[in-house]
Design a protein around this motif. Structure first.
Motif, PDB file in Angstrom:
ATOM      1  N   LYS A  62       0.837  -1.195   0.000  1.00 52.30           N
ATOM      2  CA  LYS A  62       0.000   0.000   0.000  1.00 52.30           C
ATOM      3  C   LYS A  62       0.872   1.244   0.000  1.00 52.30           C
ATOM      4  O   LYS A  62       1.897   1.309   0.670  1.00 52.30           O
ATOM      5  N   VAL A  63       0.440   2.233  -0.775  1.00 55.05           N
ATOM      6  CA  VAL A  63       1.099   3.532  -0.827  1.00 55.05           C
ATOM      7  C   VAL A  63       0.025   4.594  -0.620  1.00 55.05           C
ATOM      8  O   VAL A  63      -0.993   4.597  -1.320  1.00 55.05           O
ATOM      9  N   ILE A  64       0.215   5.469   0.362  1.00 55.39           N
ATOM     10  CA  ILE A  64      -0.724   6.577   0.535  1.00 55.39           C
ATOM     11  C   ILE A  64      -0.044   7.857   0.064  1.00 55.39           C
ATOM     12  O   ILE A  64       1.187   7.989   0.124  1.00 55.39           O
ATOM     13  N   TYR A  65      -0.862   8.779  -0.428  1.00 56.73           N
ATOM     14  CA  TYR A  65      -0.277   9.983  -1.016  1.00 56.73           C
ATOM     15  C   TYR A  65      -1.312  11.100  -1.054  1.00 56.73           C
ATOM     16  O   TYR A  65      -2.519  10.885  -0.894  1.00 56.73           O
ATOM     17  N   GLN A  66      -0.806  12.298  -1.294  1.00 57.98           N
ATOM     18  CA  GLN A  66      -1.680  13.464  -1.467  1.00 57.98           C
ATOM     19  C   GLN A  66      -0.925  14.528  -2.254  1.00 57.98           C
ATOM     20  O   GLN A  66       0.307  14.633  -2.167  1.00 57.98           O
ATOM     21  N   THR A  67      -1.666  15.292  -3.040  1.00 60.51           N
ATOM     22  CA  THR A  67      -1.121  16.440  -3.751  1.00 60.51           C
ATOM     23  C   THR A  67      -1.700  17.714  -3.137  1.00 60.51           C
ATOM     24  O   THR A  67      -2.752  17.683  -2.496  1.00 60.51           O
ATOM     25  N   PRO A  68      -1.022  18.841  -3.307  1.00 61.39           N
ATOM     26  CA  PRO A  68      -1.521  20.082  -2.721  1.00 61.39           C
ATOM     27  C   PRO A  68      -2.818  20.550  -3.365  1.00 61.39           C
ATOM     28  O   PRO A  68      -3.221  20.082  -4.437  1.00 61.39           O
ATOM     29  N   VAL A  69      -3.469  21.498  -2.717  1.00 57.95           N
ATOM     30  CA  VAL A  69      -4.650  22.153  -3.274  1.00 57.95           C
ATOM     31  C   VAL A  69      -4.200  23.099  -4.385  1.00 57.95           C
ATOM     32  O   VAL A  69      -3.134  23.705  -4.306  1.00 57.95           O
ATOM     33  N   GLY A  70      -5.027  23.208  -5.435  1.00 60.06           N
ATOM     34  CA  GLY A  70      -4.759  24.210  -6.461  1.00 60.06           C
ATOM     35  C   GLY A  70      -4.231  23.632  -7.753  1.00 60.06           C
ATOM     36  O   GLY A  70      -4.205  22.411  -7.965  1.00 60.06           O
ATOM     37  N   THR A  71      -3.789  24.517  -8.615  1.00 62.07           N
ATOM     38  CA  THR A  71      -3.279  24.146  -9.928  1.00 62.07           C
ATOM     39  C   THR A  71      -1.783  23.858  -9.833  1.00 62.07           C
ATOM     40  O   THR A  71      -1.025  24.671  -9.293  1.00 62.07           O
ATOM     41  N   PRO A  72      -1.332  22.725 -10.335  1.00 63.98           N
ATOM     42  CA  PRO A  72       0.102  22.421 -10.249  1.00 63.98           C
ATOM     43  C   PRO A  72       0.924  23.386 -11.083  1.00 63.98           C
ATOM     44  O   PRO A  72       0.457  23.894 -12.101  1.00 63.98           O
ATOM     45  N   PRO A  73       2.150  23.647 -10.677  1.00 66.14           N
ATOM     46  CA  PRO A  73       3.022  24.527 -11.454  1.00 66.14           C
ATOM     47  C   PRO A  73       3.433  23.863 -12.756  1.00 66.14           C
ATOM     48  O   PRO A  73       3.241  22.649 -12.940  1.00 66.14           O
ATOM     49  N   ALA A  74       3.982  24.644 -13.663  1.00 62.90           N
ATOM     50  CA  ALA A  74       4.493  24.088 -14.916  1.00 62.90           C
ATOM     51  C   ALA A  74       5.529  23.020 -14.593  1.00 62.90           C
ATOM     52  O   ALA A  74       6.423  23.229 -13.782  1.00 62.90           O
ATOM     53  N   GLY A  75       5.376  21.856 -15.185  1.00 60.31           N
ATOM     54  CA  GLY A  75       6.285  20.755 -14.901  1.00 60.31           C
ATOM     55  C   GLY A  75       5.772  19.809 -13.846  1.00 60.31           C
ATOM     56  O   GLY A  75       6.304  18.714 -13.672  1.00 60.31           O
ATOM     57  N   GLY A  76       4.719  20.210 -13.118  1.00 52.37           N
ATOM     58  CA  GLY A  76       4.144  19.346 -12.097  1.00 52.37           C
ATOM     59  C   GLY A  76       4.589  19.703 -10.691  1.00 52.37           C
ATOM     60  O   GLY A  76       5.491  20.522 -10.480  1.00 52.37           O
ATOM     61  N   TRP A  77       3.934  19.082  -9.697  1.00 55.03           N
ATOM     62  CA  TRP A  77       4.260  19.334  -8.294  1.00 55.03           C
ATOM     63  C   TRP A  77       5.630  18.763  -7.952  1.00 55.03           C
ATOM     64  O   TRP A  77       5.952  17.632  -8.336  1.00 55.03           O
ATOM     65  N   PRO A  78       6.456  19.490  -7.210  1.00 54.16           N
ATOM     66  CA  PRO A  78       7.602  18.824  -6.587  1.00 54.16           C
ATOM     67  C   PRO A  78       7.066  17.785  -5.613  1.00 54.16           C
ATOM     68  O   PRO A  78       5.975  17.933  -5.063  1.00 54.16           O
TER      69      PRO A  78
END
Length: 283
Positions: A62-78
């Motif tokens: 199992k892998v849990i994850y989350q991305t930030p709120v909002g629109t990702p920057p050019a190139g994607g989220w760090p």
């Protein structure tokens, strides 16, 4: 009577405004935080998603994850891969200040800080939620045959293929505590060129184990690495981290360290700000 109704309306309006402001604040974060107050434990809770990644024939974790709120920057989220410590599975992103003697509460603050500042967080599971293979005698020398190696290889491939959303392949970081800290070092040894910077908490070089520690010559492309360690750590002695730190200095590889003078085997309160600043300094 008029004054009573007026006061009720003012109270209702105030309550509605408070709810609106609270909702707006929540909308800017994946996390909520309740500060400790009058004997009530503090709580940090961040929403998460989950998936399963193959770690070998007929095996997956199992892998849990989350991305930030909002629109990702050019190139994607760090993105930060976070490796659990021994026996402390990352089954969710919920932490209480009175849980496990409060020693992991700052891990929750770190996750919140990273998400709130534009970093995706991915937390894979160690084998059986126990500890990583990197420094187990007999496995350390055969690491590329372990299920850990297979898992992380497949995880990095899934990240590149967009399985976790738009992530920036040029801004990948890793951190972890204890066994997860040793595994963070393993990223420099077995996954060259994949990580921009590392943050190692309460651990040392990939094949060290507690007081048993020899740090060999490091890869020339070892990522910039910062260390956080309690000076009175009774599980992983501070001096083992210092061996690794000195080796990085000797080879001219960028490094820093933060020592908590009274800290034991735990995340210090300084960890969220220190690690965020380190990753921000290595875009």
């Amino acid at each position: 009577m008029f004054r009573s109704r007026f006061n009720c309306r003012i109270l209702l309006l105030s309550t509605l405004l408070s709810l609106i402001c609270t909702t707006a604040a929540w909308a800017d974060s994946r996390c909520t935080e309740r500060k400790p107050f009058l004997g009530i434990a503090g709580k940090i809770s961040c929403s998460h998603q989950s998936t399963w990644i193959s770690s070998g024939d007929l095996l997956s974790r199992k892998v849990i994850y989350q991305t930030p709120v909002g629109t990702p920057p050019a190139g994607g989220w760090p993105v930060v891969i976070m490796y659990q410590g021994s026996f402390f599975a990352l089954d969710n992103f919920v932490y209480y200040s009175d849980q496990w003697l409060g020693r992991l509460y700052n891990e929750g603050k770190l996750i919140k800080t990273l998400l709130d500042n534009g970093y995706a967080v991915i937390a894979p599971s160690a084998p059986a939620d126990l500890f990583w293979h990197t420094n187990i005698p007999g496995m350390a020398q055969l690491y590329e045959q372990t299920t850990d190696y297979t898992l992380i290889t497949n995880l990095l491939q899934a990240m590149a293929q967009g399985h976790f959303g738009p992530l920036n392949p040029n801004r990948q970081y890793a951190t972890g505590i204890s066994s997860g800290g040793y595994n963070t070092s393993r990223m420099a040894v077995s996954f060259p060129g994949k990580f921009k910077a590392l943050a190692i908490q309460s651990a040392s070089y990939a094949t060290c184990s507690g007081p048993l520690c020899v740090v060999p010559e490091l890869p020339a492309d070892h990522p910039p690495t910062t260390f956080l360690h309690g000076f009175v750590d009774a599980v992983v002695p501070w001096w083992t981290m210092d061996l690794y730190y000195d080796r990085l200095l000797y080879q001219g590889i960028e490094t820093t360290r933060y020592t908590d003078p009274l800290g034991n085997h735990e995340w210090p309160a300084a960890a969220p700000a220190h690690i965020l600043a380190w990753f921000n300094a290595h875009p």
